[in-house]
Design an enzyme around this catalytic site. Structure first.
Site, mmCIF file in Angstrom:
data_model
loop_
_atom_site.group_PDB
_atom_site.id
_atom_site.type_symbol
_atom_site.label_atom_id
_atom_site.label_comp_id
_atom_site.label_asym_id
_atom_site.label_seq_id
_atom_site.Cartn_x
_atom_site.Cartn_y
_atom_site.Cartn_z
ATOM 1 N N LYS A 115 0.826 -1.213 0.000
ATOM 2 C CA LYS A 115 0.000 0.000 0.000
ATOM 3 C C LYS A 115 0.856 1.255 0.000
ATOM 4 C CE LYS A 115 -4.341 -1.724 1.868
ATOM 5 N NZ LYS A 115 -5.357 -1.610 2.927
ATOM 6 N N LYS A 197 -6.342 -12.524 -8.517
ATOM 7 C CA LYS A 197 -7.607 -12.612 -7.781
ATOM 8 C C LYS A 197 -8.612 -11.599 -8.333
ATOM 9 C CE LYS A 197 -8.831 -11.561 -3.156
ATOM 10 N NZ LYS A 197 -8.460 -11.310 -1.770
ATOM 11 N N LYS A 200 -11.803 -5.813 -6.228
ATOM 12 C CA LYS A 200 -12.642 -4.626 -6.364
ATOM 13 C C LYS A 200 -11.833 -3.431 -6.852
ATOM 14 C CE LYS A 200 -12.745 -4.258 -1.284
ATOM 15 N NZ LYS A 200 -13.541 -4.086 -0.093
#
Ligand code: TRP
Length: 334
Positions: A115, A197, A200
């Site tokens: 992040k 994966k 979103k």
């Protein structure tokens, strides 16, 4: 334990549009666990502000997520469904646990590294101590089990270490939580790149089926899913696109991958892909209808928000007071 039952805690962030992967991989399992455990399902809005958010948007998404928990089948009278930010104990315990967590431990968290690379202009202290807030979430309720995806295992491991460290110093204060790993086959991959994966935050919207996608969009995305030129429906790693579609179809219909393979033996992708689309629609359409119905019932949702925040506060305050006493904070005068 609360009464006869073991305690389960989990949470989701209200950021990004939830995908079919979030539903089949997490939310659907939550529903199946809700009879066996005393469950706390939080909308972890405090975690969300570690990344800059638009305030009105965050508020709206948080409410939508809470409504979605209920629409997916979690009974809010049996499960404590609440906003993390409505229960002040999360922040209070997180502060204390910060003082029992080492910089070195947090430095090793791979999600922090990822992040901070992604948000290089806003590497704030909250992003760094994010896992400590997560530990506080879990330990406040004395959770026995925590259903988490593989990406959160490192945070759960840290939670266990913090709990054990605290218990070694002060006696048995915290239940040391165990991860609950969902059944296999629930990991849903991107329709456009089956090595990734379904996410979103994917830049390519065709890779993910969003929970609020309309039937035409779902069908189009399934038909366009990346496959291969083998032209046979087999469940094997060499055909990751087809394997993923088999997983999706199986999860939506309640069949095993083997049953799905048998059902489509000798058939082509041109027949299989629309069938996957139909199966997804048959799961998401009722969810969307229930979500729309609940969203209109403002008074009902408001009452759930209020009651469950009170319940969560009551349970968490017990742990918090014990911890405050252990570390030497003065008793409250009553
Ligand atoms: N960090 C989790 C995620 O992004 C969300 C979360 C916050 C959580 N607190 C939690 C999950 C406690 C399980 C238990 O997915």
């Amino acid at each position: 334990m609360i009464g006869e039952k073991k305690v389960l805690f989990s949470g989701m962030q209200a950021t990004g549009n939830l995908t079919l992967g979030n539903y089949l991989g997490a939310l659907k399992n939550w529903v199946s666990l809700s009879d066996e455990y005393e469950c706390f399902y939080s909308v972890v809005d405090m975690h969300s502000i570690t990344i800059r958010q638009d305030p009105a948007e965050l508020r709206k998404r948080a409410r939508n997520l809470l409504t979605l928990y209920i629409a997916a089948g979690l009974d809010p009278k049996k499960n404590c469904i609440y906003y993390q930010s409505h229960v002040s104990g999360h922040a209070e315990l997180a502060w204390i646990l910060n003082c029992f967590t080492y910089m070195g431990e947090l430095n090793r968290m791979t999600q922090f590294k990822d992040k901070s690379a992604k948000h290089a202009d806003n590497i704030n202290a909250g992003l760094f101590t994010y896992p400590v807030l997560m530990a506080a979430d879990i330990l406040l309720y004395q959770a026995d089990v925590v259903p988490v995806g593989i990406d959160q295992m490192q945070h759960l491991e840290l939670t266990r270490n913090i709990a054990e460290r605290f218990n070694n110093l002060y006696g048995d204060v915290f239940t040391v939580p165990e991860p609950y790993i969902g059944k296999v086959g629930a990991k849903i991959m991107s329709l456009q790149d089956p090595s990734k994966k379904m996410s979103k935050s994917d830049e390519n919207p065709n890779g993910s089926i969003y929970l609020m996608d309309d039937p035409d969009t779902i069908m189009r995305k399934c038909k366009r899913a990346v496959t291969d030129s083998e032209a046979c429906i087999a469940y094997r790693d060499e055909q990751p696109g087809i394997k993923n579609l088999i997983d999706i179809y199986s999860a939506c219909t309640g069949k095993t991958p083997q049953e799905t393979v048998a059902e489509f033996a000798g058939k082509g992708y041109g027949e299989f892909k629309p069938a996957v689309g139909e199966a997804v629609i048959s799961v998401l359409k009722p969810l969307q209808d229930e979500f729309a119905r609940l969203s209109k019932d403002k008074a009902y949702i408001d009452s759930i928000i209020k009651e469950n925040a009170e319940k969560a506060s009551y349970v968490s305050t017990k742990t918090l007071r014990k911890v405050q006493r252990k570390v030497g904070f003065p008793d409250r005068i009553r």
